[in-house]
Design a protein around this motif. Structure first.
Motif, short mmCIF file in Angstrom:
data_model
loop_
_atom_site.label_atom_id
_atom_site.label_comp_id
_atom_site.label_asym_id
_atom_site.label_seq_id
_atom_site.Cartn_x
_atom_site.Cartn_y
_atom_site.Cartn_z
N VAL A 100 0.85 -1.21 0.00
CA VAL A 100 0.00 0.00 0.00
C VAL A 100 0.88 1.25 0.00
CG1 VAL A 100 -1.79 1.30 1.24
CG2 VAL A 100 -1.90 -1.18 1.18
N GLY A 148 -0.58 4.78 11.70
CA GLY A 148 -0.42 3.38 12.07
C GLY A 148 0.65 2.76 11.19
N ARG A 149 0.49 1.46 10.91
CA ARG A 149 1.49 0.75 10.10
C ARG A 149 1.74 1.46 8.77
NH1 ARG A 149 -1.28 -3.69 12.52
NH2 ARG A 149 -3.03 -3.01 11.28
N ILE A 150 0.66 1.73 8.01
CA ILE A 150 0.84 2.30 6.67
C ILE A 150 1.23 3.78 6.77
CG2 ILE A 150 -0.34 2.82 4.48
CD1 ILE A 150 -1.98 0.23 4.93
N ASP A 169 -3.46 11.72 14.65
CA ASP A 169 -3.92 10.38 15.03
C ASP A 169 -4.56 10.50 16.40
OD1 ASP A 169 -3.95 7.56 15.98
OD2 ASP A 169 -2.72 7.18 14.22
N VAL A 202 -6.55 5.79 8.03
CA VAL A 202 -7.33 5.40 9.22
C VAL A 202 -8.17 4.17 8.89
CG1 VAL A 202 -7.50 7.72 10.23
CG2 VAL A 202 -9.17 7.00 8.51
N ALA A 229 -6.23 5.68 0.19
CA ALA A 229 -6.03 4.24 -0.03
C ALA A 229 -6.42 3.51 1.25
CB ALA A 229 -4.58 3.95 -0.41
N ARG A 231 -10.19 3.35 3.21
CA ARG A 231 -11.48 2.75 2.90
C ARG A 231 -12.34 3.82 2.24
NH1 ARG A 231 -9.53 -1.37 2.77
NH2 ARG A 231 -9.86 -3.24 3.99
N ASP A 255 -7.79 4.65 -4.31
CA ASP A 255 -7.70 3.20 -4.56
C ASP A 255 -8.95 2.50 -4.04
OD1 ASP A 255 -6.32 0.78 -5.35
OD2 ASP A 255 -6.01 0.36 -3.21
N HIS A 281 -8.81 -0.73 -6.17
CA HIS A 281 -8.52 -1.37 -4.88
C HIS A 281 -7.40 -2.42 -5.02
CE1 HIS A 281 -10.31 -2.44 -0.70
NE2 HIS A 281 -8.99 -2.52 -0.71
#
Ligand code: NAD
Length: 308
Positions: A100, A148-150, A169, A202, A229, A231, A255, A281
């Motif tokens: 991503v 977060g991770r991405i 965040d 998020v 990218a 939701r 995406d 997506h």
């Protein structure tokens, strides 16, 4: 132990499960109706995002003990019903981070240089050198919503492009913010007001649904870009369309969509705009991510059924 794989998953998954003694059926294109009929024969169900694991399917899964989702989002699984029935639900949240992040970086570069448009023009046999004057990422402010991770990995890469990183965040990760040399904003509004590019990372929650809407879009800098990218429902795309058509926003990259594939006329109009970079997506769709997801889900299932 019988496992049904209902969506296409890399062959590493069935191979590892079989080697560990599981009996595996691969029915990658199974319909919802058919799944409802056969799910009762299995202890484990593995899905990606295509198969919706509804209350009806869970209730038909009389022997079900575990549902494995290869991917991040659990929004396609009725986790409440699963929990009530004592069925464990596991996912593979780390598998797609790099995939991503790299897609988002490509979107960012595409947006500011119009690579998609220049490519299209060349393919028509044109040489429109004067038309393609871009801007640079270097020195621009990137607003990361959801660190977060991405979000963290996007920030890390954007920093190496010379961008200034600001973040918002609900959880405060001071260490990550310090490591990234980023600045933490107290509100989403602050990020929107100050960013040249805003990128959303998020999860879809009641609080994040349509967090980018008519009001918050109006706070973005004139000429800014938006990337989603995460939701589809995080953005109110009807209003995004208006912001792009009016020229207030310079462009957007998407995406994910409220309807996948987009079906409403305004959704189709949005993806057709020249200043929109749109992908279907495909954030998680790299060979590496798919293999990692397949191995992770298989290993976690094997561990879950290991005798203590
Ligand atoms: P993550 O859980 O690691 O990070 C999400 C971050 O968002 C967390 O730090 C959390 O504190 C923060 N957050 C939650 N609510 C918030 C709010 N109201 N305001 C601000 N921040 C908030 O998740 P991740 O793995 O980084 O994934 C991020 C998103 O990317 C998810 O929506 C996921 O579904 C999506 N995703 C998309 C694809 C794709 O194919 N395009 C693939 C994988 C993940």
């Amino acid at each position: 132990m019988r496992v049904l794989i209902a969506d296409e998953v890399d062959k590493e998954c069935p191979a590892r499960l079989r080697a560990a003694g599981f009996e595996v059926s691969e029915r990658f294109d199974i319909s919802a109706e058919e799944l409802k009929k056969v799910v009762g024969d299995y202890e484990v169900l593995i899905v990606r995002s295509r198969t919706k694991v509804t209350q009806e399917i869970i209730e038909s899964g009389k022997r079900l003990r575990l549902i494995g989702r290869v991917g991040v989002g659990l929004d396609t699984i009725d986790t409440k019903t699963a929990e009530a029935k004592g069925i464990k639900v596991i996912n593979t949240p780390q598998m797609s981070t790099v995939a991503v992040v790299e897609l988002v970086m490509s979107m960012m570069l595409n947006l500011v240089r119009g690579v998609h448009l220049a490519n299209e023009s060349m393919k028509k046999g044109l040489w429109e050198k004067k038309r393609f004057h871009g801007t640079e990422l270097n020195g621009k402010t990137l607003g990361v919503v959801g660190l977060g991770r991405i979000g963290k990995s996007v920030a890390e890469r954007a920093k190496s492009f010379g961008m200034k990183i600001i973040v918002y965040d609900v959880m405060i990760d001071e260490e990550a913010i310090k490591r990234l040399g980023a600045e933490r904003m107290a509100t989403l509004e602050d990020v929107l007001r100050r960013s040249d590019i805003v990128t959303l990372h998020v999860p879809l929650l009641p609080e994040t649904k349509r967090m980018i809407n008519e009001r918050t879009l109006s706070l973005m800098k004139s000429g800014a870009y938006l990337i989603n990218a995460s939701r589809g429902e995080v953005v109110d795309c009807k209003h995004l369309l208006e912001s792009l058509k009016s020229g207030r926003l310079a462009g957007a990259a998407l995406d994910v969509y409220e309807n996948e594939p987009p079906r409403e006329p305004w959704e189709k109009e949005l993806v057709a705009l020249p200043n929109v970079v749109a992908t279907p997506h495909v954030g998680a769709q790299t060979k590496e991510a798919q293999v990692l997801g397949a191995i992770t889900i298989a290993e976690n299932i094997i561990n879950a059924f290991k005798p203590l």
